[in-house]
Design a protein around this motif. Structure first.
Motif, PDB file in Angstrom:
ATOM      1  N   ALA A  75       0.844  -1.199   0.000  1.00  0.00           N
ATOM      2  CA  ALA A  75       0.000   0.000   0.000  1.00  0.00           C
ATOM      3  C   ALA A  75       0.876   1.245   0.000  1.00  0.00           C
ATOM      4  CB  ALA A  75      -0.936  -0.009   1.205  1.00  0.00           C
ATOM      5  N   ARG A  76       1.878   1.261   0.852  1.00  0.00           N
ATOM      6  CA  ARG A  76       2.780   2.411   0.917  1.00  0.00           C
ATOM      7  C   ARG A  76       3.574   2.555  -0.373  1.00  0.00           C
ATOM      8  NH1 ARG A  76       4.711   1.215   7.149  1.00  0.00           N
ATOM      9  NH2 ARG A  76       2.715   1.825   8.089  1.00  0.00           N
ATOM     10  N   GLY A  77       3.918   1.440  -0.987  1.00  0.00           N
ATOM     11  CA  GLY A  77       4.633   1.485  -2.257  1.00  0.00           C
ATOM     12  C   GLY A  77       3.777   2.094  -3.357  1.00  0.00           C
ATOM     13  N   HIS A  78       2.490   1.739  -3.385  1.00  0.00           N
ATOM     14  CA  HIS A  78       1.594   2.339  -4.383  1.00  0.00           C
ATOM     15  C   HIS A  78       1.401   3.831  -4.107  1.00  0.00           C
ATOM     16  CE1 HIS A  78       0.566  -0.977  -6.973  1.00  0.00           C
ATOM     17  NE2 HIS A  78       0.432  -1.756  -5.906  1.00  0.00           N
ATOM     18  N   HIS A  79       1.385   4.203  -2.838  1.00  0.00           N
ATOM     19  CA  HIS A  79       1.317   5.633  -2.504  1.00  0.00           C
ATOM     20  C   HIS A  79       2.538   6.346  -3.069  1.00  0.00           C
ATOM     21  CE1 HIS A  79       2.164   9.186   0.004  1.00  0.00           C
ATOM     22  NE2 HIS A  79       0.861   9.376  -0.138  1.00  0.00           N
ATOM     23  N   LEU A 102      -5.429   2.946  -1.852  1.00  0.00           N
ATOM     24  CA  LEU A 102      -6.651   3.027  -1.045  1.00  0.00           C
ATOM     25  C   LEU A 102      -7.362   1.684  -0.966  1.00  0.00           C
ATOM     26  CD1 LEU A 102      -8.617   4.694   0.613  1.00  0.00           C
ATOM     27  CD2 LEU A 102      -9.719   5.397  -1.539  1.00  0.00           C
ATOM     28  N   ALA A 103      -7.412   0.963  -2.061  1.00  0.00           N
ATOM     29  CA  ALA A 103      -8.066  -0.352  -2.043  1.00  0.00           C
ATOM     30  C   ALA A 103      -7.359  -1.296  -1.069  1.00  0.00           C
ATOM     31  CB  ALA A 103      -8.089  -0.953  -3.447  1.00  0.00           C
ATOM     32  N   LEU A 104      -6.044  -1.295  -1.090  1.00  0.00           N
ATOM     33  CA  LEU A 104      -5.293  -2.154  -0.158  1.00  0.00           C
ATOM     34  C   LEU A 104      -5.566  -1.750   1.291  1.00  0.00           C
ATOM     35  CD1 LEU A 104      -1.899  -2.518  -2.049  1.00  0.00           C
ATOM     36  CD2 LEU A 104      -3.495  -4.369  -1.473  1.00  0.00           C
ATOM     37  N   CYS A 105      -5.651  -0.456   1.550  1.00  0.00           N
ATOM     38  CA  CYS A 105      -5.948   0.005   2.914  1.00  0.00           C
ATOM     39  C   CYS A 105      -7.340  -0.441   3.347  1.00  0.00           C
ATOM     40  CB  CYS A 105      -5.826   1.526   3.002  1.00  0.00           C
ATOM     41  SG  CYS A 105      -4.118   2.122   2.935  1.00  0.00           S
ATOM     42  N   GLU A 106      -8.308  -0.245   2.467  1.00  0.00           N
ATOM     43  CA  GLU A 106      -9.684  -0.601   2.824  1.00  0.00           C
ATOM     44  C   GLU A 106      -9.876  -2.111   2.944  1.00  0.00           C
ATOM     45  OE1 GLU A 106     -11.953   3.327   1.030  1.00  0.00           O
ATOM     46  OE2 GLU A 106     -11.852   1.532  -0.224  1.00  0.00           O
ATOM     47  N   GLU A 107      -9.297  -2.879   2.030  1.00  0.00           N
ATOM     48  CA  GLU A 107      -9.438  -4.337   2.062  1.00  0.00           C
ATOM     49  C   GLU A 107      -8.782  -4.958   3.286  1.00  0.00           C
ATOM     50  OE1 GLU A 107      -7.670  -5.556  -1.623  1.00  0.00           O
ATOM     51  OE2 GLU A 107      -9.268  -4.629  -2.813  1.00  0.00           O
ATOM     52  N   ASN A 108      -7.750  -4.295   3.811  1.00  0.00           N
ATOM     53  CA  ASN A 108      -6.977  -4.882   4.908  1.00  0.00           C
ATOM     54  C   ASN A 108      -7.162  -4.163   6.234  1.00  0.00           C
ATOM     55  OD1 ASN A 108      -5.185  -7.077   3.598  1.00  0.00           O
ATOM     56  ND2 ASN A 108      -5.156  -5.349   2.170  1.00  0.00           N
ATOM     57  N   GLY A 109      -8.063  -3.203   6.265  1.00  0.00           N
ATOM     58  CA  GLY A 109      -8.354  -2.496   7.511  1.00  0.00           C
ATOM     59  C   GLY A 109      -7.237  -1.589   7.987  1.00  0.00           C
ATOM     60  N   GLY A 111      -5.777   1.724   8.849  1.00  0.00           N
ATOM     61  CA  GLY A 111      -6.305   3.045   9.169  1.00  0.00           C
ATOM     62  C   GLY A 111      -5.168   3.996   9.460  1.00  0.00           C
ATOM     63  N   ASP A 112      -5.454   4.933  10.331  1.00  0.00           N
ATOM     64  CA  ASP A 112      -4.460   5.857  10.835  1.00  0.00           C
ATOM     65  C   ASP A 112      -3.669   6.496   9.693  1.00  0.00           C
ATOM     66  OD1 ASP A 112      -2.145   5.629  13.674  1.00  0.00           O
ATOM     67  OD2 ASP A 112      -3.057   7.274  12.762  1.00  0.00           O
ATOM     68  N   TRP A 113      -2.389   6.492   9.807  1.00  0.00           N
ATOM     69  CA  TRP A 113      -1.442   7.097   8.857  1.00  0.00           C
ATOM     70  C   TRP A 113      -1.646   6.583   7.437  1.00  0.00           C
ATOM     71  CZ3 TRP A 113       3.221  10.016   9.199  1.00  0.00           C
ATOM     72  CH2 TRP A 113       4.201   9.743   8.231  1.00  0.00           C
ATOM     73  N   ASP A 114      -1.754   5.280   7.300  1.00  0.00           N
ATOM     74  CA  ASP A 114      -1.847   4.687   5.963  1.00  0.00           C
ATOM     75  C   ASP A 114      -3.126   5.100   5.233  1.00  0.00           C
ATOM     76  OD1 ASP A 114       0.608   3.001   5.746  1.00  0.00           O
ATOM     77  OD2 ASP A 114      -0.224   2.181   7.594  1.00  0.00           O
ATOM     78  N   LEU A 115      -4.250   5.070   5.918  1.00  0.00           N
ATOM     79  CA  LEU A 115      -5.498   5.484   5.291  1.00  0.00           C
ATOM     80  C   LEU A 115      -5.463   6.966   4.945  1.00  0.00           C
ATOM     81  CD1 LEU A 115      -8.358   4.911   4.317  1.00  0.00           C
ATOM     82  CD2 LEU A 115      -9.144   5.354   6.670  1.00  0.00           C
ATOM     83  N   ALA A 145      -9.437  11.816   8.145  1.00  0.00           N
ATOM     84  CA  ALA A 145      -8.546  10.695   8.507  1.00  0.00           C
ATOM     85  C   ALA A 145      -7.295  11.218   9.191  1.00  0.00           C
ATOM     86  CB  ALA A 145      -8.187   9.891   7.258  1.00  0.00           C
ATOM     87  N   GLY A 146      -6.797  12.357   8.740  1.00  0.00           N
ATOM     88  CA  GLY A 146      -5.615  12.952   9.375  1.00  0.00           C
ATOM     89  C   GLY A 146      -5.884  13.351  10.809  1.00  0.00           C
ATOM     90  N   ASP A 147      -7.062  13.904  11.059  1.00  0.00           N
ATOM     91  CA  ASP A 147      -7.436  14.281  12.430  1.00  0.00           C
ATOM     92  C   ASP A 147      -7.474  13.066  13.350  1.00  0.00           C
ATOM     93  OD1 ASP A 147      -7.656  17.013  11.897  1.00  0.00           O
ATOM     94  OD2 ASP A 147      -9.804  16.876  11.410  1.00  0.00           O
ATOM     95  N   ALA A 148      -7.712  11.887  12.781  1.00  0.00           N
ATOM     96  CA  ALA A 148      -7.823  10.654  13.570  1.00  0.00           C
ATOM     97  C   ALA A 148      -6.481   9.947  13.763  1.00  0.00           C
ATOM     98  CB  ALA A 148      -8.823   9.706  12.910  1.00  0.00           C
ATOM     99  N   ILE A 149      -5.399  10.455  13.188  1.00  0.00           N
ATOM    100  CA  ILE A 149      -4.083   9.818  13.372  1.00  0.00           C
ATOM    101  C   ILE A 149      -3.706   9.906  14.843  1.00  0.00           C
ATOM    102  CG2 ILE A 149      -1.615   9.971  12.830  1.00  0.00           C
ATOM    103  CD1 ILE A 149      -2.419  10.919  10.010  1.00  0.00           C
ATOM    104  N   ALA A 150      -3.344   8.793  15.433  1.00  0.00           N
ATOM    105  CA  ALA A 150      -3.129   8.698  16.876  1.00  0.00           C
ATOM    106  C   ALA A 150      -1.924   9.512  17.375  1.00  0.00           C
ATOM    107  CB  ALA A 150      -2.976   7.234  17.284  1.00  0.00           C
ATOM    108  N   GLU A 151      -0.814   9.391  16.699  1.00  0.00           N
ATOM    109  CA  GLU A 151       0.417  10.041  17.166  1.00  0.00           C
ATOM    110  C   GLU A 151       0.492  11.479  16.656  1.00  0.00           C
ATOM    111  OE1 GLU A 151       2.807   8.768  19.225  1.00  0.00           O
ATOM    112  OE2 GLU A 151       1.511   6.991  19.450  1.00  0.00           O
ATOM    113  N   GLU A 152       0.751  12.408  17.562  1.00  0.00           N
ATOM    114  CA  GLU A 152       0.811  13.821  17.192  1.00  0.00           C
ATOM    115  C   GLU A 152       1.881  14.094  16.137  1.00  0.00           C
ATOM    116  OE1 GLU A 152       1.574  18.210  19.172  1.00  0.00           O
ATOM    117  OE2 GLU A 152       1.108  16.517  20.481  1.00  0.00           O
ATOM    118  N   GLU A 153       3.051  13.494  16.266  1.00  0.00           N
ATOM    119  CA  GLU A 153       4.122  13.700  15.288  1.00  0.00           C
ATOM    120  C   GLU A 153       3.706  13.209  13.903  1.00  0.00           C
ATOM    121  OE1 GLU A 153       8.811  12.560  14.465  1.00  0.00           O
ATOM    122  OE2 GLU A 153       7.902  12.024  16.381  1.00  0.00           O
TER     123      GLU A 153
END
Length: 170
Positions: A75-79, A102-109, A111-115, A145-153
């Motif tokens: 997924a990150r490689g396609h990004h 996006l399809a890889l993110c959605e199919e595999n759940g 979230g966070d940074w990757d989504l 989705a960015g607002d939902a990223i857990a880590e502040e950094e």
């Protein structure tokens, strides 16, 4: 017969060592080519020869991750490939790889940074493609989705990239 068994054992051991070396080489190339691609993407005005190599490096990184990585690495490689094509202005390929990400993110759940980054790539690619409605929708989804990223950094890094997408407003 014993010499045959001994030769077979040596050959099997050699294959195992060779496979381990190939795994390490694939991982090294995946990471190195990823980093080199981002160096070019992050430049405001990269040289023409760097831009010519950009998609080759991004595709090569994706290939090496396909050999040793997990689905999240794909997924990150396609990004990365999407961002490379966006950098050089090839909308159709930027969009194709953003959609795969996006399809890889959605199919595999994922979230966070990757989504968030998958949605960012889609917003960027749709802008480049001239798809105004999709661009706006993906920008909104990316911000949420960015607002939902857990880590502040991680959130800070993400919004640093999202603000570079044309049309983004805080």
């Amino acid at each position: 017969m014993r010499w045959f068994v001994l030769a077979l054992c040596i050959a099997i051991q050699g294959v195992a060592v060779e496979q381990d070396q190939m795994q390490k080489a694939n991982q090294w190339f995946a990471i190195e080519l990823n980093n080199r691609s981002w160096t070019v993407i992050d430049q405001e005005s990269p040289e023409a020869d760097a831009l010519e190599r950009l998609t080759d490096m991004a595709h090569a990184s994706l290939y090496h991750w396909s050999q040793v990585g997990e689905t999240v690495n794909l997924a990150r490689g396609h990004h990365l490939v999407s961002r490379a094509y966006a950098k050089i202005g090839i909308a159709s390929e930027a969009l194709r790889h953003a959609e795969k990400c996006l399809a890889l993110c959605e199919e595999n759940g994922f979230g966070d940074w990757d989504l968030a980054f998958a949605l960012e790539a889609n917003a960027r690619a749709h802008h480049l493609s001239g798809n105004k409605e999709e661009h706006a929708a993906f920008l909104l989804r990316a911000k949420e989705a960015g607002d939902a990223i857990a880590e502040e950094e991680d959130r800070t890094i993400f919004f640093g990239e999202l603000q570079k997408v044309p049309g983004y407003k805080k």
